[in-house]
Scaffold this motif. Structure first.
Motif, PDB file in Angstrom:
ATOM      1  N   VAL A 232       0.865  -1.176   0.000  1.00 25.20           N
ATOM      2  CA  VAL A 232       0.000   0.000   0.000  1.00 25.20           C
ATOM      3  C   VAL A 232       0.901   1.225   0.000  1.00 25.20           C
ATOM      4  CG1 VAL A 232      -0.204   0.158   2.529  1.00 25.20           C
ATOM      5  CG2 VAL A 232      -2.023   1.079   1.079  1.00 25.20           C
ATOM      6  N   ARG A 233       0.480   2.253  -0.721  1.00 24.10           N
ATOM      7  CA  ARG A 233       1.295   3.471  -0.771  1.00 24.10           C
ATOM      8  C   ARG A 233       0.852   4.455   0.314  1.00 24.10           C
ATOM      9  NH1 ARG A 233       0.403   5.422  -6.778  1.00 24.10           N
ATOM     10  NH2 ARG A 233      -1.676   4.671  -6.227  1.00 24.10           N
ATOM     11  N   VAL A 234       1.811   5.079   0.943  1.00 25.16           N
ATOM     12  CA  VAL A 234       1.520   6.173   1.872  1.00 25.16           C
ATOM     13  C   VAL A 234       2.264   7.408   1.361  1.00 25.16           C
ATOM     14  CG1 VAL A 234       1.712   7.041   4.232  1.00 25.16           C
ATOM     15  CG2 VAL A 234       1.122   4.644   3.834  1.00 25.16           C
ATOM     16  N   PHE A 235       1.473   8.383   0.897  1.00 27.11           N
ATOM     17  CA  PHE A 235       2.025   9.626   0.353  1.00 27.11           C
ATOM     18  C   PHE A 235       2.172  10.647   1.476  1.00 27.11           C
ATOM     19  CE2 PHE A 235       1.629   8.959  -4.240  1.00 27.11           C
ATOM     20  CZ  PHE A 235       0.769   7.869  -4.292  1.00 27.11           C
ATOM     21  N   SER A 236       3.311  11.330   1.509  1.00 33.58           N
ATOM     22  CA  SER A 236       3.506  12.358   2.534  1.00 33.58           C
ATOM     23  C   SER A 236       4.318  13.509   1.951  1.00 33.58           C
ATOM     24  CB  SER A 236       4.234  11.767   3.742  1.00 33.58           C
ATOM     25  OG  SER A 236       5.493  11.230   3.370  1.00 33.58           O
ATOM     26  N   ARG A 283       4.731   1.285   0.921  1.00 37.95           N
ATOM     27  CA  ARG A 283       5.647   1.931  -0.006  1.00 37.95           C
ATOM     28  C   ARG A 283       5.511   3.430   0.244  1.00 37.95           C
ATOM     29  NH1 ARG A 283       5.886   1.785  -6.621  1.00 37.95           N
ATOM     30  NH2 ARG A 283       7.816   2.989  -6.751  1.00 37.95           N
ATOM     31  N   MET A 284       6.509   4.012   0.903  1.00 42.57           N
ATOM     32  CA  MET A 284       6.459   5.443   1.148  1.00 42.57           C
ATOM     33  C   MET A 284       6.695   6.179  -0.168  1.00 42.57           C
ATOM     34  SD  MET A 284       8.371   6.324   4.705  1.00 42.57           S
ATOM     35  CE  MET A 284       9.922   5.507   4.371  1.00 42.57           C
ATOM     36  N   VAL A 285       5.823   7.142  -0.456  1.00 43.72           N
ATOM     37  CA  VAL A 285       6.034   7.991  -1.634  1.00 43.72           C
ATOM     38  C   VAL A 285       6.268   9.406  -1.134  1.00 43.72           C
ATOM     39  CG1 VAL A 285       5.136   8.766  -3.846  1.00 43.72           C
ATOM     40  CG2 VAL A 285       4.524   6.495  -2.992  1.00 43.72           C
ATOM     41  N   TYR A 286       7.387   9.965  -1.571  1.00 42.33           N
ATOM     42  CA  TYR A 286       7.773  11.301  -1.122  1.00 42.33           C
ATOM     43  C   TYR A 286       7.069  12.356  -1.957  1.00 42.33           C
ATOM     44  CZ  TYR A 286      11.676   9.671   1.843  1.00 42.33           C
ATOM     45  OH  TYR A 286      12.448   9.122   2.826  1.00 42.33           O
ATOM     46  N   ARG A 287       5.750  12.412  -1.802  1.00 42.64           N
ATOM     47  CA  ARG A 287       4.916  13.391  -2.498  1.00 42.64           C
ATOM     48  C   ARG A 287       3.675  13.625  -1.652  1.00 42.64           C
ATOM     49  NH1 ARG A 287       5.423  10.864  -8.093  1.00 42.64           N
ATOM     50  NH2 ARG A 287       6.526  12.468  -9.249  1.00 42.64           N
ATOM     51  N   THR A 288       3.061  14.769  -1.762  1.00 43.93           N
ATOM     52  CA  THR A 288       1.814  15.028  -1.057  1.00 43.93           C
ATOM     53  C   THR A 288       0.712  14.109  -1.557  1.00 43.93           C
ATOM     54  OG1 THR A 288       2.453  17.321  -0.778  1.00 43.93           O
ATOM     55  CG2 THR A 288       0.118  16.825  -0.508  1.00 43.93           C
ATOM     56  N   ASP A 289       0.722  13.844  -2.853  1.00 46.43           N
ATOM     57  CA  ASP A 289      -0.300  12.995  -3.456  1.00 46.43           C
ATOM     58  C   ASP A 289       0.235  12.519  -4.803  1.00 46.43           C
ATOM     59  OD1 ASP A 289      -2.818  11.797  -4.242  1.00 46.43           O
ATOM     60  OD2 ASP A 289      -3.801  13.195  -2.876  1.00 46.43           O
ATOM     61  N   VAL A 298      -5.060  17.227   1.895  1.00 48.59           N
ATOM     62  CA  VAL A 298      -4.503  18.542   1.550  1.00 48.59           C
ATOM     63  C   VAL A 298      -5.071  19.676   2.416  1.00 48.59           C
ATOM     64  CG1 VAL A 298      -4.299  20.254  -0.307  1.00 48.59           C
ATOM     65  CG2 VAL A 298      -3.819  17.828  -0.766  1.00 48.59           C
ATOM     66  N   PRO A 299      -6.420  19.756   2.612  1.00 48.24           N
ATOM     67  CA  PRO A 299      -6.911  20.810   3.515  1.00 48.24           C
ATOM     68  C   PRO A 299      -6.347  20.680   4.934  1.00 48.24           C
ATOM     69  CG  PRO A 299      -8.725  19.852   2.250  1.00 48.24           C
ATOM     70  CD  PRO A 299      -7.519  19.027   1.969  1.00 48.24           C
ATOM     71  N   PHE A 300      -6.071  19.455   5.378  1.00 48.79           N
ATOM     72  CA  PHE A 300      -5.450  19.295   6.703  1.00 48.79           C
ATOM     73  C   PHE A 300      -4.039  19.879   6.700  1.00 48.79           C
ATOM     74  CE2 PHE A 300      -7.970  16.943   9.776  1.00 48.79           C
ATOM     75  CZ  PHE A 300      -9.083  16.654   9.004  1.00 48.79           C
ATOM     76  N   LEU A 301      -3.278  19.586   5.663  1.00 50.59           N
ATOM     77  CA  LEU A 301      -1.910  20.107   5.573  1.00 50.59           C
ATOM     78  C   LEU A 301      -1.925  21.623   5.507  1.00 50.59           C
ATOM     79  CD1 LEU A 301      -0.533  17.520   2.981  1.00 50.59           C
ATOM     80  CD2 LEU A 301       0.012  17.623   5.430  1.00 50.59           C
ATOM     81  N   GLU A 302      -2.861  22.158   4.715  1.00 46.78           N
ATOM     82  CA  GLU A 302      -2.932  23.621   4.580  1.00 46.78           C
ATOM     83  C   GLU A 302      -3.350  24.286   5.888  1.00 46.78           C
ATOM     84  OE1 GLU A 302      -5.546  23.930   1.228  1.00 46.78           O
ATOM     85  OE2 GLU A 302      -3.898  23.837  -0.227  1.00 46.78           O
ATOM     86  N   THR A 303      -4.088  23.549   6.721  1.00 50.53           N
ATOM     87  CA  THR A 303      -4.507  24.079   8.015  1.00 50.53           C
ATOM     88  C   THR A 303      -3.379  23.961   9.042  1.00 50.53           C
ATOM     89  OG1 THR A 303      -6.753  23.431   7.453  1.00 50.53           O
ATOM     90  CG2 THR A 303      -6.355  23.908   9.755  1.00 50.53           C
ATOM     91  N   GLY A 304      -2.345  23.199   8.712  1.00 54.67           N
ATOM     92  CA  GLY A 304      -1.200  23.082   9.609  1.00 54.67           C
ATOM     93  C   GLY A 304      -1.176  21.792  10.414  1.00 54.67           C
ATOM     94  N   PHE A 305      -1.939  20.779   9.967  1.00 54.77           N
ATOM     95  CA  PHE A 305      -1.965  19.494  10.658  1.00 54.77           C
ATOM     96  C   PHE A 305      -1.203  18.436   9.841  1.00 54.77           C
ATOM     97  CE2 PHE A 305      -6.354  21.046  12.113  1.00 54.77           C
ATOM     98  CZ  PHE A 305      -5.908  21.415  13.378  1.00 54.77           C
ATOM     99  N   PRO A 306      -0.460  17.534  10.507  1.00 55.30           N
ATOM    100  CA  PRO A 306       0.177  16.433   9.786  1.00 55.30           C
ATOM    101  C   PRO A 306      -0.877  15.516   9.151  1.00 55.30           C
ATOM    102  CG  PRO A 306       1.121  16.684  11.997  1.00 55.30           C
ATOM    103  CD  PRO A 306      -0.115  17.533  11.948  1.00 55.30           C
ATOM    104  N   ALA A 307      -0.617  15.044   7.950  1.00 60.65           N
ATOM    105  CA  ALA A 307      -1.594  14.200   7.258  1.00 60.65           C
ATOM    106  C   ALA A 307      -0.894  13.407   6.156  1.00 60.65           C
ATOM    107  CB  ALA A 307      -2.706  15.058   6.653  1.00 60.65           C
TER     108      ALA A 307
END
Ligand SMILES: [Zn+2]
Length: 464
Positions: A232-236, A283-289, A298-307
Motif C-alpha cells: 500500500v502506498r503512503v504519500f507524505s 511503499r512510502m512515496v515522497y509526495r503530497t499525493d 490537503v486541507p489538513f496540511l494547509e490548516t497546519g496538521f500532519p496528514a
C-alpha cells in the motif's frame, strides 16, 4: 529458607531496576496490536461497500431527501452505522455532522457539504486527536453529472468501509488520545469535506497529530495487469504546506527537506506494517499525493496538521471516474468501465484497514511527540539534542540516520530526560530526531528538530 529470604530484597531490587529500564527505554511488542492486525472483517467491509453502492450515486450535488438514492441517504446510513457502533460500546462514540455551504467551479449553486464524523474521546489526553478520513461522494466521467449511477466502490466506498471497520474495532479498546473517524463529502467537487473537518478541528481546539486519509484502497490489480496484494502506498509531503519564506531559508542550511511530521508519520506506519502485518508493506512515496492529483489530506496540511494519503499500490484508471459502459473502440473493445464492487479485493482491503487500525491504536496510546526539539554541535565531534518533555512519557529515544536513508537507522534510549549528548556522532553527517515512549512501551513518531519537523500546529501563512 533463611538463605532465600536474605536474597529477597536483592531480587526485588533487581526487579525494580529491570522494570524501570524497560519503562524508560524499550518499546515492547504489543500483543493488542497483533490482535488488531488480524481483526478486520472482510464481511463487514463487503457489507458497507454493498450498502453504499446501493445508493446509486453519492455525488455531492445529488438528491439529499430520498431514502434510497443519493448523498443524503448515504450520509444517513453512515450516521446510523456509527450510532449502532456507539450503542454496542455503551455510548463510547458520539456522532456529529459538521457542514458548510460552498459555491465553486464545480459547485455552481450553493450546496451544503456535510461530513459524518464519529468521535471516541481519549481517556487521558482528549485534546490530542488522531483522525482517519475517507470520502463518501462519488462521480462518473462528467464531474457535474449528479444523476447517473456512480457506484464509487473503490473511490471511495473502500476508504469509508475501512474507517467504519476501524471504528468498530477500536470502539472496543482503550485510547488515551481521541480517535476520529470521518466520512467526508465534496471531495470530487474540490476537497470541500476535508476543509469542513479541518475547520471543525480548529474550532474545537483539537491538536490533530495525524490525519490518515484513505482514498482508493480496495483494488489489488493495476490497469497494466500487475497483481500485488502486499503493498500500500503512503504519500507524505516533504516540507510543510504553509512554510514561510524565512523558514524555508533556514531549512536550506539546516536540513529538513524530507522530514515533515507527515513524513515521519509515514515512516512510523511503514515500521508498524513491518512488525505487525506479515508480508504487507508500506511503499512510502515522497509526495503530497499522486502526480497532479489531490485528496482530503490537503486541507489538513494547509490548516497546519500532519496528514498522509493512503492509497492502493497499483491503480486501475478504467474503474475511476467513469461512466458505466463497455468499450467499443479498437483500443478498448470489451473493457468494462466503472467503479463497481467486483473490482474490490476484500482480503487486500482488510489488510489496509489493519494498517490504519494499528496505526491509530499505536498513536493514541503513545505519548504526544516531543515538542521544542532542537540540535546543537557545530564544530564539535558530539551532537547535543534537546526537547521539551511531554505528559505521559516514561522516556525518550534519540534517533539518527544517514542523510540519504529513507528510515531511521540508529537510536539511543536516553531515559526520562530533556536532552542527550550523542558522543562521536557529528552533527553535519546525520539527520536526528526524538521520540517519546510510554510506560507500557508505545512510541510516538520521531520528531525532526525545528519548525520543519514539529507536530505542533503551524497556523497557515497570512498573506495580505
Ligand atoms: Zn477519491
Amino acid at each position: 529458607m533463611i538463605r532465600s529470604l536474605r536474597l529477597l530484597p536483592f531480587v526485588l531490587l533487581g526487579a525494580v531496576f529491570a522494570s524501570q529500564a524497560q519503562m524508560s527505554t524499550e518499546p515492547h511488542e504489543q500483543p493488542q496490536l497483533y490482535a488488531l492486525a488480524a481483526a478486520p472483517s472482510e464481511a463487514e467491509l463487503h457489507a458497507t461497500i454493498a450498502h453504499l453502492v446501493g445508493f446509486g450515486t453519492r455525488h455531492t450535488l445529488s438528491d439529499t431527501r430520498s431514502d434510497k438514492r443519493g448523498i443524503g441517504a448515504a450520509r444517513r446510513w453512515v450516521k446510523a452505522r456509527f450510532e449502532q457502533i456507539a450503542r454496542d460500546c455503551g455510548g463510547c462514540i458520539e456522532v456529529v455532522t459538521p457542514a458548510q455551504t460552498f459555491t465553486g467551479k464545480r459547485v455552481p449553486q450553493p450546496a451544503e457539504v456535510m461530513d459524518v464524523v464519529a468521535i471516541k474521546r481519549g481517556s487521558t489526553d482528549p485534546n490530542r486527536v488522531i483522525v482517519m478520513t475517507g470520502h463518501l461522494d462519488s462521480r462518473v466521467t462528467d464531474i457535474m453529472n449528479a444523476t447517473s449511477d456512480a457506484p464509487g466502490a473503490n473511490d471511495d466506498a473502500s476508504g469509508v468501509a475501512a474507517l467504519i471497520e476501524a471504528a468498530r474495532l477500536l470502539s472496543k479498546q482503550d485510547n488515551q488520545a481521541t480517535l476520529v473517524f470521518a466520512a467526508l463529502s465534496g471531495e470530487e467537487q474540490g476537497l470541500y469535506g476535508g476543509k469542513v473537518l479541518a475547520d471543525y478541528a480548529v474550532a474545537q481546539g483539537w491538536n490533530v497529530e495525524a490525519d490518515l486519509n484513505n482514498d482508493i484502497v480496495g483494488n489489488s490489480r493495476g490497469q497494466n495487469g500487475v497483481r500485488d496484494n502486499t503493498t500500500v502506498r503512503v504519500f507524505s509531503e516533504g516540507t510543510k504546506s504553509n512554510e514561510m519564506p524565512a523558514q524555508a531559508n533556514y531549512r536550506r542550511y539546516h536540513g529538513g527537506e524530507v522530514d515533515s511530521p507527515s513524513r515521519n508519520l509515514a515512516r512510523m506506519m511503514s515500521q508498524l506494517a513491518e512488525q505487525y502485518l506479515p508480508d504487507f508493506h508500506v511503499r512510502m512515496v515522497y509526495r503530497t499525493d499522486r502526480y497532479s492529483r489531490g485528496g482530503d489530506q490537503v486541507p489538513f496540511l494547509e490548516t497546519g496538521f500532519p496528514a498522509v494519503r493512503v492509497s492502493e499500490g497499483h491503480e486501475d484508471y478504467t474503474r475511476q471516474h467513469q461512466d458505466l459502459r463497455v468499450g467499443t473502440t479498437d483500443q478498448d473493445r470489451g473493457i468494462h468501465y466503472g467503479d463497481t464492487i467486483d473490482g474490490i479485493d476484500f482480503r487486500y482491503l482488510a489488510r489496509v484497514t489493519a494498517l490504519n487500525t494499528i496505526a491509530m491504536a499505536a498513536l493514541s496510546r503513545a505519548p504526544a511527540p516531543p515538542t521544542g526539539v532542537d540540535i546543537a554541535g557545530s564544530l564539535a565531534t558530539d551532537t547535543t539534542v534537546t526537547w521539551h518533555k511531554v505528559p505521559a512519557a516514561a522516556g525518550y529515544r534519540v534517533h539518527w540516520r544517514d542523510t540519504t536513508a529513507p528510515q531511521w537507522q540508529f537510536l539511543r534510549a536516553v531515559g526520562d530526560v530533556d536532552h542527550a549528548v550523542i558522543k562521536d556522532v557529528v552533527i553535519d553527517d546525520w539527520y536526528f530526531g526524538v521520540s517519546s515512549v510510554s510506560a507500557d512501551g508505545y512510541e510516538s513518531p520521531v520528531v525532526f528538530p525545528g519548525y520543519v519537523g514539529s507536530f505542533e500546529r503551524s497556523p497557515p501563512a497570512v498573506t495580505h
